[in-house]
Design a protein around this motif. Structure first.
Motif, PDB file in Angstrom:
ATOM      1  N   GLU A  50       3.353   6.922  15.365  1.00 50.98           N
ATOM      2  CA  GLU A  50       3.828   8.014  16.223  1.00 50.98           C
ATOM      3  C   GLU A  50       4.436   7.472  17.511  1.00 50.98           C
ATOM      4  N   LYS A  51       3.808   6.479  18.084  1.00 52.59           N
ATOM      5  CA  LYS A  51       4.322   5.875  19.321  1.00 52.59           C
ATOM      6  C   LYS A  51       5.700   5.261  19.102  1.00 52.59           C
ATOM      7  N   ALA A  52       5.907   4.722  17.894  1.00 53.56           N
ATOM      8  CA  ALA A  52       7.202   4.101  17.580  1.00 53.56           C
ATOM      9  C   ALA A  52       8.229   5.122  17.095  1.00 53.56           C
ATOM     10  N   GLY A  53       7.797   6.363  16.923  1.00 47.54           N
ATOM     11  CA  GLY A  53       8.722   7.395  16.464  1.00 47.54           C
ATOM     12  C   GLY A  53       9.056   7.283  14.995  1.00 47.54           C
ATOM     13  N   VAL A  54       8.090   6.816  14.192  1.00 44.52           N
ATOM     14  CA  VAL A  54       8.314   6.622  12.763  1.00 44.52           C
ATOM     15  C   VAL A  54       7.384   7.530  11.966  1.00 44.52           C
ATOM     16  N   ASP A  55       7.935   8.214  10.976  1.00 47.02           N
ATOM     17  CA  ASP A  55       7.152   9.065  10.089  1.00 47.02           C
ATOM     18  C   ASP A  55       6.725   8.239   8.878  1.00 47.02           C
ATOM     19  N   ALA A  56       5.469   7.849   8.839  1.00 41.17           N
ATOM     20  CA  ALA A  56       4.991   6.984   7.755  1.00 41.17           C
ATOM     21  C   ALA A  56       5.084   7.657   6.393  1.00 41.17           C
ATOM     22  N   GLU A  57       4.872   8.965   6.364  1.00 37.93           N
ATOM     23  CA  GLU A  57       4.891   9.669   5.083  1.00 37.93           C
ATOM     24  C   GLU A  57       6.302   9.771   4.506  1.00 37.93           C
ATOM     25  N   ALA A  58       7.312   9.542   5.343  1.00 42.73           N
ATOM     26  CA  ALA A  58       8.695   9.649   4.872  1.00 42.73           C
ATOM     27  C   ALA A  58       9.211   8.353   4.257  1.00 42.73           C
ATOM     28  N   LEU A  59       8.434   7.279   4.342  1.00 40.71           N
ATOM     29  CA  LEU A  59       8.877   5.991   3.807  1.00 40.71           C
ATOM     30  C   LEU A  59       8.869   6.029   2.282  1.00 40.71           C
ATOM     31  N   GLN A  60      10.043   5.924   1.689  1.00 40.44           N
ATOM     32  CA  GLN A  60      10.145   6.011   0.230  1.00 40.44           C
ATOM     33  C   GLN A  60      10.106   4.649  -0.445  1.00 40.44           C
ATOM     34  N   THR A  61      10.612   3.627   0.226  1.00 38.96           N
ATOM     35  CA  THR A  61      10.679   2.301  -0.371  1.00 38.96           C
ATOM     36  C   THR A  61      10.170   1.255   0.613  1.00 38.96           C
ATOM     37  N   TRP A  62       9.970   0.044   0.109  1.00 39.05           N
ATOM     38  CA  TRP A  62       9.572  -1.052   0.994  1.00 39.05           C
ATOM     39  C   TRP A  62      10.724  -1.482   1.893  1.00 39.05           C
ATOM     40  N   ASP A  63      11.966  -1.237   1.467  1.00 40.30           N
ATOM     41  CA  ASP A  63      13.100  -1.486   2.372  1.00 40.30           C
ATOM     42  C   ASP A  63      13.014  -0.548   3.574  1.00 40.30           C
ATOM     43  N   ASP A  64      12.681   0.719   3.308  1.00 39.14           N
ATOM     44  CA  ASP A  64      12.474   1.676   4.399  1.00 39.14           C
ATOM     45  C   ASP A  64      11.351   1.199   5.321  1.00 39.14           C
ATOM     46  N   THR A  65      10.315   0.663   4.710  1.00 38.33           N
ATOM     47  CA  THR A  65       9.142   0.215   5.460  1.00 38.33           C
ATOM     48  C   THR A  65       9.475  -0.960   6.368  1.00 38.33           C
ATOM     49  N   ILE A  66      10.318  -1.853   5.882  1.00 42.74           N
ATOM     50  CA  ILE A  66      10.740  -2.991   6.703  1.00 42.74           C
ATOM     51  C   ILE A  66      11.503  -2.507   7.934  1.00 42.74           C
ATOM     52  N   ALA A 112      -0.006  -2.628  11.919  1.00 42.32           N
ATOM     53  CA  ALA A 112       0.093  -1.174  11.785  1.00 42.32           C
ATOM     54  C   ALA A 112      -0.300  -0.704  10.393  1.00 42.32           C
ATOM     55  N   VAL A 113      -0.180  -1.591   9.403  1.00 43.55           N
ATOM     56  CA  VAL A 113      -0.435  -1.234   8.002  1.00 43.55           C
ATOM     57  C   VAL A 113      -1.377  -2.242   7.366  1.00 43.55           C
ATOM     58  N   VAL A 114      -2.302  -1.745   6.557  1.00 42.37           N
ATOM     59  CA  VAL A 114      -3.138  -2.620   5.733  1.00 42.37           C
ATOM     60  C   VAL A 114      -2.966  -2.140   4.291  1.00 42.37           C
ATOM     61  N   PRO A 115      -2.156  -2.847   3.497  1.00 40.50           N
ATOM     62  CA  PRO A 115      -1.868  -2.389   2.134  1.00 40.50           C
ATOM     63  C   PRO A 115      -2.938  -2.836   1.143  1.00 40.50           C
ATOM     64  N   TYR A 116      -4.102  -2.192   1.211  1.00 46.21           N
ATOM     65  CA  TYR A 116      -5.227  -2.565   0.363  1.00 46.21           C
ATOM     66  C   TYR A 116      -5.673  -1.390  -0.502  1.00 46.21           C
ATOM     67  N   PRO A 117      -6.481  -1.656  -1.539  1.00 42.17           N
ATOM     68  CA  PRO A 117      -6.857  -0.625  -2.507  1.00 42.17           C
ATOM     69  C   PRO A 117      -7.851   0.406  -1.992  1.00 42.17           C
ATOM     70  N   THR A 118      -8.225   1.293  -2.888  1.00 43.56           N
ATOM     71  CA  THR A 118      -9.124   2.409  -2.620  1.00 43.56           C
ATOM     72  C   THR A 118     -10.337   2.020  -1.783  1.00 43.56           C
ATOM     73  N   TRP A 119     -11.016   0.956  -2.203  1.00 40.80           N
ATOM     74  CA  TRP A 119     -12.292   0.591  -1.581  1.00 40.80           C
ATOM     75  C   TRP A 119     -12.186   0.226  -0.109  1.00 40.80           C
ATOM     76  N   PHE A 120     -10.994  -0.127   0.375  1.00 41.00           N
ATOM     77  CA  PHE A 120     -10.863  -0.642   1.721  1.00 41.00           C
ATOM     78  C   PHE A 120     -11.054   0.432   2.797  1.00 41.00           C
ATOM     79  N   GLY A 121     -10.940   1.685   2.423  1.00 36.21           N
ATOM     80  CA  GLY A 121     -11.128   2.750   3.403  1.00 36.21           C
ATOM     81  C   GLY A 121     -12.503   2.705   4.050  1.00 36.21           C
ATOM     82  N   GLY A 122     -13.528   2.428   3.257  1.00 32.54           N
ATOM     83  CA  GLY A 122     -14.875   2.319   3.792  1.00 32.54           C
ATOM     84  C   GLY A 122     -15.038   1.148   4.736  1.00 32.54           C
ATOM     85  N   ILE A 123     -14.309   0.072   4.475  1.00 29.22           N
ATOM     86  CA  ILE A 123     -14.354  -1.109   5.343  1.00 29.22           C
ATOM     87  C   ILE A 123     -13.746  -0.784   6.712  1.00 29.22           C
TER      88      ILE A 123
END
Length: 487
Positions: A211-227, A318-329
């Motif tokens: 939000e501080k950077a003015g980026v909508d994370a949910e709108a990222l469709q590809t990893w190119d967008d993410t970069i 800003a991002v941690v691309p890890y699986p389901t279990w990582f949320g608890g961590i």
């Protein structure tokens, strides 16, 4: 991935739904990969060495012993399904949850005494390997096995695991998340195990930083967008997009690369066991990682788990691309950041591509040497095919079930206060519902993993070209294993 990042750690994370998540159990995944590390992988090297000494499991030819079931059930026998003493091997959190199921199991199977042993992780892999190499001597009746180990046991020790098909496993063929049945039953005949845990690829992110950077994370469709988003985040906040163990100080350094492969429906090997390390998809995945790194978006997580935990606490990425279990961590490590985190499925590698991938799983198997295979199967069936059992396990340790019917319970649909009211369980459920191809780890996964992490380090630290280092890795893997290339 994975799995797999979970070192010996007795901490318990309280989840947003009020449940506890045992980080020891979760760290079993990195434990497995740490064991895989030495010399191209302790598991691979160890099993190869044992095989060269002529040590095979059980009868070797897969024929059943006296009273046995045959069909690859080793030297064991079916036994009495209602009167037996069986032992179960698991580790930490999962072992504790299996113990909790025993009283309920005994209401319908009072004559079966179940002893669950916490062998520890990675100690369990050495113990299973040694038992199989000794013809099954000393093995428990029920074995908890990770997806990265299952093919090695099956391929190196014929008969080491009982065929669950004659015991009734095929009745549950359609009960699990997509791709997992093919993982435990790759030839369509012998059922080597039954799926338990299924973790989907995730994309955990700091909503406040985006939000501080003015980026909508949910709108990222590809990893190119993410970069491109990462560049804005770095410029406006100084925070890196994500982190990677650049020198590959731990085997799990290839987690992101593996995820990007699976999002494209490929892996290190195809379903025939041929090498695909240098496929166009693999080159694309490593090229994306190089692009991120060259843009200064990747922090260095050299040091493995400790470095990752430190980065969480410092807000390095800003991002941690890890699986389901990582949320608890995350909840355990940075409880004060409740409300700042969100999760979604990862962006697609190519526009319009899938965002769903099952990146790791664990399974329960019956030892081929067990004299009580029917009773062992009865316990596995009770634990893994009964929704109430899987819901109880999830409530206790947050272990995401492979059993799809379990997700009908409300616990998977409750909003998470920590993740801003998101229904986190539903996000990952959508991934499990999506088409997902089976992943063939093969008995040579450890060798492939070592070569991949080395190739990635050359790209991240020396600026090497992805296509070149992957071609070299594929050629070396072929030399080490005798496997053919897929193309």
């Amino acid at each position: 991935m994975r799995d797999r990042m979970r070192r010996a750690n007795q901490g318990r994370a309280t989840m947003a739904d009020g449940h506890t998540h045992d980080s020891t159990a979760q760290q079993g995944h990195v434990g497995r990969r740490r064991v895989l590390r030495l010399g191209g992988g302790a598991m691979a090297a160890g099993l190869t060495g044992l095989g060269s000494l002529g040590l095979t499991a059980c009868s070797g030819d897969g024929a059943g012993g006296a009273g046995g079931l045959g069909g690859g059930s080793g030297s064991g026998s079916k036994g009495d399904p209602e009167k037996a003493e069986i032992t179960v091997w698991s580790w930490q959190g999962p072992a504790a949850e299996l113990k909790e199921l025993v009283p309920e199991f005994n209401k319908t199977h009072p004559g079966v005494k179940v002893t669950v042993q916490d062998i520890g992780n990675p100690a369990i892999w050495d113990k299973i390997t040694a038992g199989m190499a000794a013809g099954g001597q000393g093995l428990a009746d029920v074995l908890h096995i990770g997806v990265d180990y299952l093919p090695g046991y099956v391929e190196r020790f014929p008969g080491g695991l009982a065929d669950l098909a004659p015991l009734g496993a095929t009745a549950h063929k359609g009960a699990f998340a997509a791709g997992l049945w093919e993982t435990v039953c790759p030839d369509g005949k012998k059922v080597n195990a039954l799926p338990w845990e299924a973790n989907s690829a995730g994309f955990y992110y700091r909503a406040d930083i985006f939000e501080k950077a003015g980026v909508d994370a949910e709108a990222l469709q590809t990893w190119d967008d993410t970069i491109e988003a990462g560049k804005k985040i770095k410029a406006k906040t100084g925070v890196h997009l994500l982190g990677i163990d650049k020198p590959a100080s731990q085997p799990d350094a290839a987690n992101l690369f593996q995820t990007l492969l699976q999002l494209q429906g490929v892996f290190y090997f195809d379903l025939e066991g041929r090498i695909t390390l240098d496929s166009p998809e693999a080159v694309r995945a490593l090229t994306l990682i190089k692009t991120m790194n060259d843009a200064g978006l990747v922090s260095d997580l050299a040091g493995g788990w400790n470095a990752l935990m430190s980065s969480l606490k410092k807000g390095t990425n800003a991002v941690v691309p890890y699986p389901t279990w990582f949320g608890g961590i995350i909840e355990e490590q940075v409880p004060a950041e409740s409300g700042k985190w969100r999760v979604r499925l990862p962006p697609a590698v190519r526009r319009g591509g899938t965002t769903a991938a099952t990146v790791n799983s664990t399974h329960l198997a019956v030892a081929g040497s067990s004299q009580h295979q029917a009773a062992a199967w009865a316990f596995i069936e009770f634990a893994l095919t009964r929704p109430a059992s899987q819901v109880k396990i999830y409530r206790g340790k947050g272990i995401a079930p492979a059993l799809m019917k379990a997700y009908e319970d409300n616990v998977f649909h409750e909003p998470s206060a920590y993740f801003g009211g998101q229904r986190k369980g539903e996000i990952f459920l959508n991934a499990l519902k999506a088409p997902s191809p089976a992943v063939n780890y093969t008995s040579d996964y450890a060798r492939a993993l070592k070569l991949v992490t080395d190739a990635q380090s050359k790209v991240l630290l020396k600026g090497a070209e992805p296509a070149k280092v992957l071609a070299e890795a594929a050629a070396e893997l072929a030399r080490q294993t005798g496997r053919k290339a897929a193309k």
